[in-house]
Design a protein around this motif. Structure first.
Motif, PDB file in Angstrom:
ATOM      1  N   ALA A   1      -7.914  36.778 -22.441  1.00  0.00           N
ATOM      2  CA  ALA A   1      -7.657  35.393 -22.835  1.00  0.00           C
ATOM      3  C   ALA A   1      -8.440  34.420 -21.966  1.00  0.00           C
ATOM      4  O   ALA A   1      -8.975  33.420 -22.459  1.00  0.00           O
ATOM      5  CB  ALA A   1      -6.158  35.101 -22.736  1.00  0.00           C
ATOM      6  N   LEU A   2      -8.536  34.726 -20.673  1.00  0.00           N
ATOM      7  CA  LEU A   2      -9.293  33.856 -19.761  1.00  0.00           C
ATOM      8  C   LEU A   2     -10.775  33.840 -20.132  1.00  0.00           C
ATOM      9  O   LEU A   2     -11.411  32.773 -20.147  1.00  0.00           O
ATOM     10  CB  LEU A   2      -9.106  34.333 -18.325  1.00  0.00           C
ATOM     11  CG  LEU A   2      -9.840  33.527 -17.243  1.00  0.00           C
ATOM     12  CD1 LEU A   2      -9.365  32.079 -17.233  1.00  0.00           C
ATOM     13  CD2 LEU A   2      -9.645  34.169 -15.880  1.00  0.00           C
ATOM     14  N   ILE A   3     -11.341  35.000 -20.454  1.00  0.00           N
ATOM     15  CA  ILE A   3     -12.755  35.079 -20.825  1.00  0.00           C
ATOM     16  C   ILE A   3     -13.020  34.296 -22.114  1.00  0.00           C
ATOM     17  O   ILE A   3     -13.992  33.530 -22.216  1.00  0.00           O
ATOM     18  CB  ILE A   3     -13.182  36.549 -20.978  1.00  0.00           C
ATOM     19  CG1 ILE A   3     -13.134  37.256 -19.622  1.00  0.00           C
ATOM     20  CG2 ILE A   3     -14.592  36.646 -21.569  1.00  0.00           C
ATOM     21  CD1 ILE A   3     -13.395  38.740 -19.707  1.00  0.00           C
TER      22      ILE A   3
ATOM     23  N   ILE B   1     -15.406  30.938 -22.649  1.00  0.00           N
ATOM     24  CA  ILE B   1     -16.484  30.878 -23.644  1.00  0.00           C
ATOM     25  C   ILE B   1     -16.296  29.675 -24.565  1.00  0.00           C
ATOM     26  O   ILE B   1     -17.243  28.934 -24.863  1.00  0.00           O
ATOM     27  CB  ILE B   1     -16.542  32.189 -24.454  1.00  0.00           C
ATOM     28  CG1 ILE B   1     -16.948  33.357 -23.544  1.00  0.00           C
ATOM     29  CG2 ILE B   1     -17.516  32.058 -25.623  1.00  0.00           C
ATOM     30  CD1 ILE B   1     -16.882  34.702 -24.225  1.00  0.00           C
ATOM     31  N   LEU B   2     -15.054  29.449 -25.022  1.00  0.00           N
ATOM     32  CA  LEU B   2     -14.780  28.325 -25.920  1.00  0.00           C
ATOM     33  C   LEU B   2     -15.059  26.989 -25.229  1.00  0.00           C
ATOM     34  O   LEU B   2     -15.663  26.077 -25.814  1.00  0.00           O
ATOM     35  CB  LEU B   2     -13.330  28.374 -26.402  1.00  0.00           C
ATOM     36  CG  LEU B   2     -12.971  29.498 -27.377  1.00  0.00           C
ATOM     37  CD1 LEU B   2     -11.469  29.472 -27.682  1.00  0.00           C
ATOM     38  CD2 LEU B   2     -13.762  29.359 -28.673  1.00  0.00           C
TER      39      LEU B   2
ATOM     40  N   ALA C   1     -18.423  22.239 -24.429  1.00  0.00           N
ATOM     41  CA  ALA C   1     -19.115  21.355 -23.485  1.00  0.00           C
ATOM     42  C   ALA C   1     -20.584  21.220 -23.838  1.00  0.00           C
ATOM     43  O   ALA C   1     -21.135  20.109 -23.838  1.00  0.00           O
ATOM     44  CB  ALA C   1     -18.946  21.880 -22.061  1.00  0.00           C
ATOM     45  N   VAL C   2     -21.240  22.334 -24.173  1.00  0.00           N
ATOM     46  CA  VAL C   2     -22.669  22.292 -24.503  1.00  0.00           C
ATOM     47  C   VAL C   2     -22.893  21.534 -25.805  1.00  0.00           C
ATOM     48  O   VAL C   2     -23.827  20.718 -25.921  1.00  0.00           O
ATOM     49  CB  VAL C   2     -23.238  23.718 -24.594  1.00  0.00           C
ATOM     50  CG1 VAL C   2     -24.658  23.694 -25.148  1.00  0.00           C
ATOM     51  CG2 VAL C   2     -23.224  24.378 -23.225  1.00  0.00           C
ATOM     52  N   LEU C   3     -22.038  21.774 -26.810  1.00  0.00           N
ATOM     53  CA  LEU C   3     -22.166  21.052 -28.081  1.00  0.00           C
ATOM     54  C   LEU C   3     -21.975  19.553 -27.887  1.00  0.00           C
ATOM     55  O   LEU C   3     -22.717  18.734 -28.456  1.00  0.00           O
ATOM     56  CB  LEU C   3     -21.164  21.601 -29.096  1.00  0.00           C
ATOM     57  CG  LEU C   3     -21.463  22.986 -29.674  1.00  0.00           C
ATOM     58  CD1 LEU C   3     -20.318  23.447 -30.577  1.00  0.00           C
ATOM     59  CD2 LEU C   3     -22.772  22.977 -30.463  1.00  0.00           C
ATOM     60  N   ALA C   4     -20.973  19.170 -27.087  1.00  0.00           N
ATOM     61  CA  ALA C   4     -20.758  17.751 -26.823  1.00  0.00           C
ATOM     62  C   ALA C   4     -21.935  17.153 -26.062  1.00  0.00           C
ATOM     63  O   ALA C   4     -22.369  16.028 -26.344  1.00  0.00           O
ATOM     64  CB  ALA C   4     -19.467  17.572 -26.021  1.00  0.00           C
TER      65      ALA C   4
END
Length: 358
Positions: A24-26, A30-31, A36-39
């Motif tokens: 779940a942490l991984i 990733i999400l 962040a990159v898309l924003a």
């Protein structure tokens, strides 16, 4: 006001219910990285388009109009062109440092971008020393610029890199002093707490004259930190061709280009967070009906509205004032802004100790 922490908490609980804790942490990492990159990319596109249109308005023209309605697709066309352009290798350059430099600049920009509180619960990084982390993350971007100029084996790039290093390192001191003024006023370095403390009044109003002086100094130093006119000596086209990124092409140049625009957004976002309340709405003490109406406006609207207002002010400065000489740029910092900032910090400390703040 609505808090995005409800959504993030629900996603976290769902992932932990279907995956082991480590998995779940991984997945969450990733999400978060993808969002962040898309924003980051989305705001970069908006910033480039806004710069062109604001510049055109100040120069009494329309700006790019050929691709898409009102030129809305021009930036996408430029991005596609940048993606397919060849990355040219420079002879007698330090290949490792030459290729590493643009990534350092982008990494610094992305890390700082992730600290911005777009709304309640909508923040990637929120440390108890968040202000210190922002200053540290934003400061190593100058290393990429210095490496770019030195590794290119070009005299124009080297001169631009030296100018940029001297300018950015100098004006970081004024930015730090302005941030310390708000830290002294608030008593915390955590970004979310800084915003929460401004629910009943923005610091630019509660901090009296010292907070307003710090805001003005921050805008001047922030403009210099991003190498924008009238402080664009590191990229002076009439003197240095393109400055420290003269020898870069393709997406390597694109990284410098995007980071420059996003650094402007980050400077404005930090200004709105520290001085203008971030996502906190505008409240007036005693006007409960007015305050309730302001609370209906989403926090992300408040943050983006304040941020783009500051961006518009900085663009206004860029397209109004002529370029300064490099000795004048450095003299402005060391002879005027730093002494004023130190005295202003002392006055704010005195105001807090004596209880003269709202």
């Amino acid at each position: 006001m609505f808090s995005f922490s409800d959504i993030t908490t629900a996603i976290d609980q769902f992932l932990h219910s279907v995956l082991p804790d480590q998995g779940a942490l991984i997945v969450e990492c990733i999400l978060v990285a993808l969002c962040a990159v898309l924003a980051y990319v989305m705001f970069a596109i908006v910033m480039i388009f806004m710069e062109r249109k604001v510049c055109a308005a100040f120069q009494c023209r329309l700006g790019p109009m050929r691709v898409g309605y009102w030129g809305l697709l021009q930036v996408f066309a430029d991005v596609f062109k940048m993606l397919i352009k060849e990355i040219i290798s420079i002879d007698r350059s330090d290949k490792v440092l030459y290729n590493l430099a643009p990534y350092l600049v982008v990494m610094s920009s992305v890390l700082t971008f992730c600290c911005l509180p777009f709304a309640s619960g909508l923040q990637v990084l929120d440390f108890n020393i968040g202000v210190f982390f922002i200053m540290a993350a934003s400061s190593f971007g100058v290393l990429g610029i210095l490496l770019a100029g030195w590794s290119s084996n070009n005299k124009y790039s080297m001169i631009g890199a030296v100018r940029s290093g001297a300018q950015m390192i100098s004006y970081e001191l004024s930015i730090g002093l302005c941030i310390l003024v708000i830290v002294v006023l608030s008593g915390t370095m955590q970004i979310s707490e800084l915003v929460n403390m401004q629910r009943d009044g923005w610091f630019i109003f509660r901090g009296h004259i010292p907070a307003f002086i710090a805001f003005i100094i921050y805008l001047i130093a922030g403009n210099a930190e991003t190498n924008r006119a009238p402080f664009d000596l590191p990229e002076a086209e009439s003197e240095l061709t393109a400055g420290f990124h003269t020898e870069y092409s393709g997406m390597h140049f694109g990284f410098f280009y995007v980071a420059e625009f996003m650094n402007l957004f980050i400077v404005a976002g930090i200004a709105s967070t520290l001085f203008l309340g971030g996502w906190a709405p505008f409240h007036i003490a005693g006007f409960d009906a007015f305050n309730n109406i302001m609370d209906y406006i989403p926090g992300i609207v408040w943050f983006l509205g304040k941020t783009f207002f500051v961006i518009w002010l900085l663009m206004w400065v860029r397209w109004t004032f002529p370029r300064m000489r490099i000795d004048h740029v450095v003299s402005l910092e060391w002879k005027y802004l730093i002494p004023i900032g130190l005295v202003n910090l002392l006055i704010m400390t005195l105001c807090v100790v004596m209880g003269w703040t709202f």
